[in-house]
Design a protein around this motif. Structure first.
Motif, PDB file in Angstrom:
ATOM      1  N   GLY A 173       0.778  -1.230   0.000  1.00  0.00           N
ATOM      2  CA  GLY A 173       0.000   0.000   0.000  1.00  0.00           C
ATOM      3  C   GLY A 173       0.808   1.277   0.000  1.00  0.00           C
TER       4      GLY A 173
ATOM      5  N   LEU B 243      -5.935  -1.471   6.125  1.00  0.00           N
ATOM      6  CA  LEU B 243      -5.257  -1.529   4.831  1.00  0.00           C
ATOM      7  C   LEU B 243      -6.236  -1.650   3.666  1.00  0.00           C
TER       8      LEU B 243
ATOM      9  N   ILE C 252       2.942  -5.718   8.749  1.00  0.00           N
ATOM     10  CA  ILE C 252       1.698  -5.676   9.537  1.00  0.00           C
ATOM     11  C   ILE C 252       1.988  -5.707  11.045  1.00  0.00           C
TER      12      ILE C 252
END
Length: 210
Positions: A53, A140, A205
């Protein structure tokens, strides 16, 4: 002692990155961008790669990498991975099929390494933190998948999609996890590369969670 180990690890991680930088300059940047679904800015001589992302700016022909804000990317494993991805991408779009690591060519050979480095790490990190796991992927904008106690499909890189799934476990069974890759992944990465894919994704993450 710990600092010396870190220095040695950085030196070891730097070797493949420097090697791929040497090769990178001989590839056509426009073709690399087209074959990976990335953007090549000819005027600025840079390829924009989206990693988890975030936009990563890859300078051509140097192979140096920066964040969208202009800070230099320091970690070597993701930088080496991105250069391999750009140089080896075959332009194959994602399919509707997802496969396990063992189904990738060479996956059986490297499975033990992948299991310890990625699957077991994912289980240990989020098996008892499923709510955090869910919140991260919702933040996300990942797509929820009907699998385990929580599972999400996310874009790791342009054209590269991965599924992370978690089972919380109970009194009889410990937490477990599974990692699936879109079936097009072999047109971009080797089985060895995919251990780095899992490692980098879990690291990203985890950084968001804790």
């Amino acid at each position: 002692m710990d600092n010396r180990i870190n220095v040695e690890k950085n030196r070891k991680d730097k070797i493949p990155y420097d090697y791929y930088k040497m090769l990178f300059k001989d590839f056509d940047p426009g073709v690399m961008a087209e074959n990976t679904g990335c953007i090549f800015n000819k005027d600025r001589e840079e390829i924009i790669v989206k990693l988890m992302g975030q936009d990563i700016v890859v300078k051509y022909p140097s192979g140096d990498m920066y964040s969208a804000e202009g800070s230099k990317i320091e970690a070597y494993p993701p930088k080496a991975l991105i250069l391999r991805y750009l140089m080896h991408g075959k332009g194959v779009s994602p399919s509707s099929k997802y496969i396990t690591y063992r189904e990738v060519d060479g996956g059986n050979v490297y499975y033990n390494n992948f299991y310890g480095r990625c699957i077991l790490r994912l289980s240990k990190t989020f098996g008892k933190n499923v709510d955090k796991f869910k919140k991260i992927f919702e933040k996300l904008g990942a797509e929820k998948v009907d699998m385990g106690d929580a599972a999400y499909k996310f874009q790791f890189l342009n054209n590269i999609y991965v599924i992370f799934a978690i089972w919380e476990g109970d009194e009889e069974f410990p937490p477990s996890s599974q990692i699936l890759f879109n079936s097009n992944v072999s047109f971009y990465f080797t089985a060895e590369d995919l251990a780095v894919v899992g490692d980098v994704a879990i690291g990203a993450i985890t950084k968001l969670a804790f």
